[in-house]
Design an enzyme around this catalytic site. Structure first.
Site, short mmCIF file in Angstrom:
data_model
loop_
_atom_site.label_atom_id
_atom_site.label_comp_id
_atom_site.label_asym_id
_atom_site.label_seq_id
_atom_site.Cartn_x
_atom_site.Cartn_y
_atom_site.Cartn_z
N ARG A 106 41.91 -56.27 33.59
CA ARG A 106 41.55 -57.17 32.50
C ARG A 106 40.96 -58.49 32.97
NH1 ARG A 106 46.33 -54.71 30.46
NH2 ARG A 106 45.79 -53.23 28.82
N GLU A 123 57.09 -52.87 38.83
CA GLU A 123 58.37 -52.45 38.26
C GLU A 123 58.75 -51.03 38.64
OE1 GLU A 123 55.07 -51.93 35.26
OE2 GLU A 123 55.75 -53.58 36.50
#
Length: 176
Positions: free
Chosen positions: A65, A102
């Site tokens: 992004r 994560e």
């Protein structure tokens, strides 16, 4: 009709329980449906960067992004744009760094000639969460002997304290 930065912020949508239960996903893509909102967002970041009072040589955008508005900001500043990508996506000689996400380790890369020693860099991405990917980008810039003068984000999840992982100052348009 020109947008104000408050109107741009209002375009960000929230999706509860996406991509998994308990996550509140903030979607920046509605901004890109409104060209004047994009223009306002880019000008806001350009003004913020200029207000630093420091020379900027390169805008670095994070995969993926950061690629949406990083080049637009670089063009307005009259400086180069350099992408940071996932492993294996860039041709030529690259520098790399492993960082933790994560779900486990990942690798970011940057072309070895993307910036020169002493270049001042602004890192751009959509979201600051734990700070892992931006910290990896800071490390890549450091490997190339550059200096990060600002890490800039559309959104920062302040409760995750990602800014504490970073060496350079942090700016976020929206703090959640």
């Amino acid at each position: 009709m020109p947008y104000t930065i408050e109107q741009v912020k209002a375009l960000v949508r929230e999706y509860p329980d996406f991509p998994s239960k308990g996550i509140l996903f903030r979607d920046i893509f509605p901004i890109f449906r409104e060209p004047e909102a994009v223009e306002c967002l880019v000008e806001h970041f350009v003004d913020r960067i200029k207000a630093l009072g420091q020379r900027v040589d390169v805008v670095v955008g994070l995969d993926a992004r950061g690629f949406l508005f990083g080049p637009l900001i670089a063009i307005k500043l009259g400086v180069a744009f350099a992408p940071v990508r996932k492993r294996g996506k860039l041709p030529g000689e690259v520098v790399s760094v492993t960082y933790l996400k994560e779900y486990g380790p990942d690798v970011f890369e940057m072309q070895a000639d993307a910036l020169e020693a002493g270049h001042n860099v602004v890192i751009i991405d959509d979201l600051l969460a734990t700070g892992g990917s931006c910290k990896a980008a800071e490390e890549l810039v450091c490997q190339l002997k550059g200096h990060v003068v600002l890490n800039a984000f559309v959104i920062s999840l302040v409760g995750l304290e990602g800014d504490k992982q970073l060496k350079a100052p942090v700016y976020a348009l929206i703090e959640c």
